[in-house]
Design an enzyme around this catalytic site. Structure first.
Site, PDB file in Angstrom:
ATOM      1  N   LYS A   5     -11.347  -4.429  -2.105  1.00 57.70           N
ATOM      2  CA  LYS A   5     -12.324  -3.346  -2.125  1.00 57.70           C
ATOM      3  C   LYS A   5     -11.672  -1.990  -2.306  1.00 57.70           C
ATOM      4  CE  LYS A   5     -13.207  -4.102   2.770  1.00 57.70           C
ATOM      5  NZ  LYS A   5     -12.017  -3.802   3.551  1.00 57.70           N
ATOM      6  N   LYS A  21       0.808  -1.224   0.000  1.00 56.84           N
ATOM      7  CA  LYS A  21       0.000   0.000   0.000  1.00 56.84           C
ATOM      8  C   LYS A  21       0.835   1.264   0.000  1.00 56.84           C
ATOM      9  CE  LYS A  21      -4.203  -1.996   1.605  1.00 56.84           C
ATOM     10  NZ  LYS A  21      -5.343  -2.055   2.435  1.00 56.84           N
ATOM     11  N   LYS A  72      -5.081 -10.092  -5.597  1.00 56.75           N
ATOM     12  CA  LYS A  72      -6.215 -10.371  -4.718  1.00 56.75           C
ATOM     13  C   LYS A  72      -7.417  -9.497  -5.089  1.00 56.75           C
ATOM     14  CE  LYS A  72      -6.207  -8.130  -0.780  1.00 56.75           C
ATOM     15  NZ  LYS A  72      -6.129  -7.589   0.563  1.00 56.75           N
TER      16      LYS A  72
HETATM   17  P1  TYM Z   1     -10.295  -6.252   5.338  1.00 60.34           P
HETATM   18  O1  TYM Z   1     -11.375  -5.288   5.667  1.00 60.34           O
HETATM   19  O2  TYM Z   1      -9.375  -5.946   4.232  1.00 60.34           O
HETATM   20  O3  TYM Z   1     -10.935  -7.654   5.027  1.00 60.34           O
HETATM   21  C1  TYM Z   1     -11.912  -8.261   5.868  1.00 60.34           C
HETATM   22  C2  TYM Z   1     -11.736  -9.770   5.805  1.00 60.34           C
HETATM   23  O4  TYM Z   1     -11.881 -10.238   4.472  1.00 60.34           O
HETATM   24  C3  TYM Z   1     -10.746 -11.012   4.093  1.00 60.34           C
HETATM   25  N1  TYM Z   1     -10.461 -10.803   2.667  1.00 60.34           N
HETATM   26  C4  TYM Z   1     -10.354 -11.783   1.754  1.00 60.34           C
HETATM   27  N2  TYM Z   1     -10.466 -13.113   1.872  1.00 60.34           N
HETATM   28  C5  TYM Z   1     -10.303 -13.846   0.737  1.00 60.34           C
HETATM   29  N3  TYM Z   1     -10.054 -13.304  -0.469  1.00 60.34           N
HETATM   30  C6  TYM Z   1      -9.936 -11.963  -0.636  1.00 60.34           C
HETATM   31  N4  TYM Z   1      -9.699 -11.447  -1.829  1.00 60.34           N
HETATM   32  C7  TYM Z   1     -10.090 -11.139   0.528  1.00 60.34           C
HETATM   33  N5  TYM Z   1     -10.040  -9.797   0.722  1.00 60.34           N
HETATM   34  C8  TYM Z   1     -10.269  -9.613   2.048  1.00 60.34           C
HETATM   35  C9  TYM Z   1      -9.615 -10.479   4.971  1.00 60.34           C
HETATM   36  O5  TYM Z   1      -8.568 -11.407   5.107  1.00 60.34           O
HETATM   37  C10 TYM Z   1     -10.340 -10.203   6.261  1.00 60.34           C
HETATM   38  O6  TYM Z   1     -10.452 -11.363   7.059  1.00 60.34           O
HETATM   39  N6  TYM Z   1      -6.903  -5.305   8.867  1.00 60.34           N
HETATM   40  C11 TYM Z   1      -8.152  -5.974   8.604  1.00 60.34           C
HETATM   41  C12 TYM Z   1      -9.271  -5.521   9.506  1.00 60.34           C
HETATM   42  C13 TYM Z   1      -8.957  -5.651  10.958  1.00 60.34           C
HETATM   43  C14 TYM Z   1      -8.924  -6.848  11.702  1.00 60.34           C
HETATM   44  C15 TYM Z   1      -8.603  -6.454  13.033  1.00 60.34           C
HETATM   45  C16 TYM Z   1      -9.113  -8.193  11.381  1.00 60.34           C
HETATM   46  C17 TYM Z   1      -8.687  -4.597  11.800  1.00 60.34           C
HETATM   47  N7  TYM Z   1      -8.468  -5.102  13.047  1.00 60.34           N
HETATM   48  C18 TYM Z   1      -8.467  -7.396  14.050  1.00 60.34           C
HETATM   49  C19 TYM Z   1      -8.984  -9.128  12.415  1.00 60.34           C
HETATM   50  C20 TYM Z   1      -8.666  -8.732  13.738  1.00 60.34           C
HETATM   51  C21 TYM Z   1      -8.573  -5.684   7.165  1.00 60.34           C
HETATM   52  O7  TYM Z   1      -8.199  -4.691   6.596  1.00 60.34           O
HETATM   53  O8  TYM Z   1      -9.461  -6.575   6.652  1.00 60.34           O
END
Ligand code: TYM
Length: 330
Positions: free
Chosen positions: A199, A113, A196
């Site tokens: 969003k 990023k 990947k």
């Molecule tokens: P985020 O918002 O990017 O994604 C949320 C969840 O979706 C999963 N994910 C995917 N899984 C499979 N294929 C994909 N293309 C894909 N894109 C996203 C992510 O692995 C995630 O589980 N940093 C985290 C949010 C967060 C968090 C936390 C998670 C903040 N604090 C504490 C767990 C515990 C994030 O940006 O996820």
């Protein structure tokens, strides 16, 4: 009772990757009465993209609605908004002193990023993001953190931070376990299966959004890139087909091998047409619930957040008080 914690960041329209890699499973697991589940919306994390306030507000409520639509049982588990529990930001400051710049430099998501701007222009928030994530998890003594593949490295860093703190100050934090499902942990972009599905992309042609209508979903899937050859099968030499098969597998609860047998000689065209039907059919009930929840006058989102806030605050404040006492901060 074991605790499960995970979150979905409100930085854009949620994708089929979010649903398949995380939320679908969260919906299924949240009904398990032997565990306490916390699924939260990390809206403080979203500030790293400096969103416009109205958009952030709308996306945050929309994320709650998608969680409920994905089956997260908000009576028996807890949905909450990160910014409503100030202990997250406070613990993060404390944990900043138990992590090194070397460790943060190794985070692949930061490298991806931040690569677009020069070091002087990079936001500290983006750099420090994994430490806020560690606070999110450690405040709740989480046993498990179910995420997609891309977040595993952050959960591993959380384990390192917690272990270091415990070694210095005595047993304070539980060491969490990242859990990543075998199939569907990394759904790829339909136009470029080496990337990947995300969003935060500006170009949506390779991402299926949870809010996409029937026609858009069909168009995106029929236009998805495929691999050379004509047999529908998965494997290292077929990244595009492998991705499409995984999507179908998770949404139909059928193993990839069974689908390979069924579609081997069907041709890419028919396979994609049937996949489009599966995705449309799979998302329709969710979209219906989401729409109802977002309707003005519906107070279900607020009620769910209040219920979640109450329990999350209780645990988070107790843990923060314990940490402060250990550090001589009281
Ligand atoms: P985020 O918002 O990017 O994604 C949320 C969840 O979706 C999963 N994910 C995917 N899984 C499979 N294929 C994909 N293309 C894909 N894109 C996203 C992510 O692995 C995630 O589980 N940093 C985290 C949010 C967060 C968090 C936390 C998670 C903040 N604090 C504490 C767990 C515990 C994030 O940006 O996820």
């Amino acid at each position: 009772m074991k605790r499960v914690v995970s979150g979905i960041k409100p930085t854009g329209d949620l994708t089929l990757g979010n649903y398949i890699g995380a939320m679908k499973r969260w919906g299924q697991m949240s009904a398990d009465p032997d565990r306490e589940h916390f699924f939260f919306v990390p809206n403080l994390h979203a500030l790293t993209v400096r969103p416009d306030p109205e958009t952030l507000h709308r996306n945050s409520r929309s994320a709650v609605a998608w969680l409920i639509a994905s089956g997260v049982d908000h009576d028996h588990s807890y949905i909450f908004m990160q910014s409503q529990v100030p202990a997250h930001a406070e613990l993060m400051w404390i944990l900043n002193n138990y992590v090194t710049m070397g460790e943060l430099n190794r985070m692949t998501q930061f490298k991806d990023k931040s690569s677009k701007s020069a070091a002087e222009g990079q936001l500290v928030g983006l750099y420090d993001y994994p430490v806020l994530m560690a606070a999110d998890i450690l405040l709740y003594d989480a046993d498990e953190v179910p995420t997609g593949e891309d977040q595993k490295q952050h959960v591993e860093l959380t384990r390192d931070i917690a272990t270091r703190f415990n070694n210095i100050h005595g047993e304070t934090f539980k060491i969490p376990q990242p859990t990543v499902q075998e199939v569907g942990a990394r759904i790829m972009n339909l136009q470029d299966p080496t990337r990947k599905m995300s969003k935060s992309d500006t170009d949506d042609s390779g991402n299926i959004l949870l809010s996409d209508d029937e026609k858009t979903i069909e168009k995106k899937i029929l236009k998805a890139v495929t691999d050379s050859g004509s047999v529908v099968s998965s494997g290292a030499d077929k990244p595009a087909l492998s991705n499409l098969l995984v999507i179908m597998s998770v949404l139909t609860d059928k193993p990839v091998t069974e689908l390979e047998e069924k579609y081997a000689t069907a041709g890419y065209g028919r396979f994609k047409q049937e996949l489009a039907e599966v995705v449309v059919h799979g998302l329709k009930p969710l979209q219906h619930v989401h729409e109802q929840l977002m309707h003005e006058g519906n107070d279900k989102i607020d009620k769910a957040l209040e219920h979640g806030w109450w329990r999350a605050s209780e645990l988070a404040n107790a843990k923060l008080a314990q940490v402060k006492e250990v550090l001589g901060l009281l």
